[in-house]
Design an enzyme around this catalytic site. Structure first.
Site, PDB file in Angstrom:
ATOM      1  N   PRO A 263       3.104   8.021  10.118  1.00  0.00           N
ATOM      2  CG  PRO A 263       4.408   8.757   8.328  1.00  0.00           C
ATOM      3  CD  PRO A 263       4.089   9.030   9.773  1.00  0.00           C
ATOM      4  CB  CYS A 264       2.539   2.819  10.939  1.00  0.00           C
ATOM      5  SG  CYS A 264       0.770   2.905  11.195  1.00  0.00           S
ATOM      6  CG  HIS A 265      -0.014   5.239   5.820  1.00  0.00           C
ATOM      7  ND1 HIS A 265      -0.049   6.183   6.831  1.00  0.00           N
ATOM      8  CD2 HIS A 265       0.264   5.908   4.684  1.00  0.00           C
ATOM      9  CE1 HIS A 265       0.194   7.370   6.318  1.00  0.00           C
ATOM     10  NE2 HIS A 265       0.390   7.234   5.019  1.00  0.00           N
TER      11      HIS A 265
END
Length: 184
Positions: free
Chosen positions: A151-153
């Site tokens: 989850p780089c978001h």
């Protein structure tokens, strides 16, 4: 010593290429392209144009034999369905991202950020053990080959602004809003 077989009519040696199975799926944020190695999920892309997504896959993995295989990606499609429902990713899901040791350390830390929460690039750099590596951490996030499930978001700018996301800022915003809604 044995002789290595050569390609017929060519002096080039035959090369053994790693196989990636791939297929497309659907999601609330667009079409999904999954690419799976023998070890696990290697690439997850989100977009709207299937042909463009496949071209990106072929460009990223030019030396791999790509085989369309809906059954081969089924487990990962199921995991992504769970992600849409509760924002989680099974800890034992086989992920096989290609990257440097530093990138992989960043991607591992990304999976530790709880859904519904965000951190800054500078905080992520601190967690990786080098507070001065903010730019390198941002580049590792940008190179993340497994969107959503890594989850780089969940990483934002120091001022709280949403910054770069391979699938677009609007999709990043939507993901964060959905995770916040699930978490509350």
């Amino acid at each position: 010593m044995g002789v290595v077989p050569q390609a017929q009519g060519s002096k080039a040696l035959r090369e053994v290429r790693e196989r990636l199975r791939f297929d497309f799926g659907t999601s609330p944020i667009g079409r999904i392209l999954f690419a799976v190695s023998e070890t696990g999920l290697r690439w997850l892309a989100v977009g709207d144009d299937l042909a463009q997504m496949e071209m990106e896959l072929r460009a990223r993995f030019p030396k791999f034999m790509l085989v369309r295989d809906p059954d081969g990606i089924a487990m990962f499609a199921t995991a992504l369905d769970g992600f849409w429902q509760d924002g989680s990713c099974p800890a034992d899901l086989g992920l096989d991202p290609m990257g440097t040791a530093f990138q992989k350390s960043v991607w591992t830390l990304l999976r530790e950020i709880p859904r519904g929460e965000t951190i800054t690039y500078s905080e992520l750099a601190r967690r990786v053990g080098n507070p001065k590596s903010v730019r390198a951490v941002a580049q590792a996030c940008g190179a993340n080959p497994i969107l959503c499930l890594v989850p780089c978001h969940r990483v934002i700018g120091a001022n709280g602004a949403l910054t770069g996301f391979r699938a677009g800022i609007e999709r990043k915003r939507w993901l964060l809003e959905q995770e916040l809604a699930i978490s509350t």
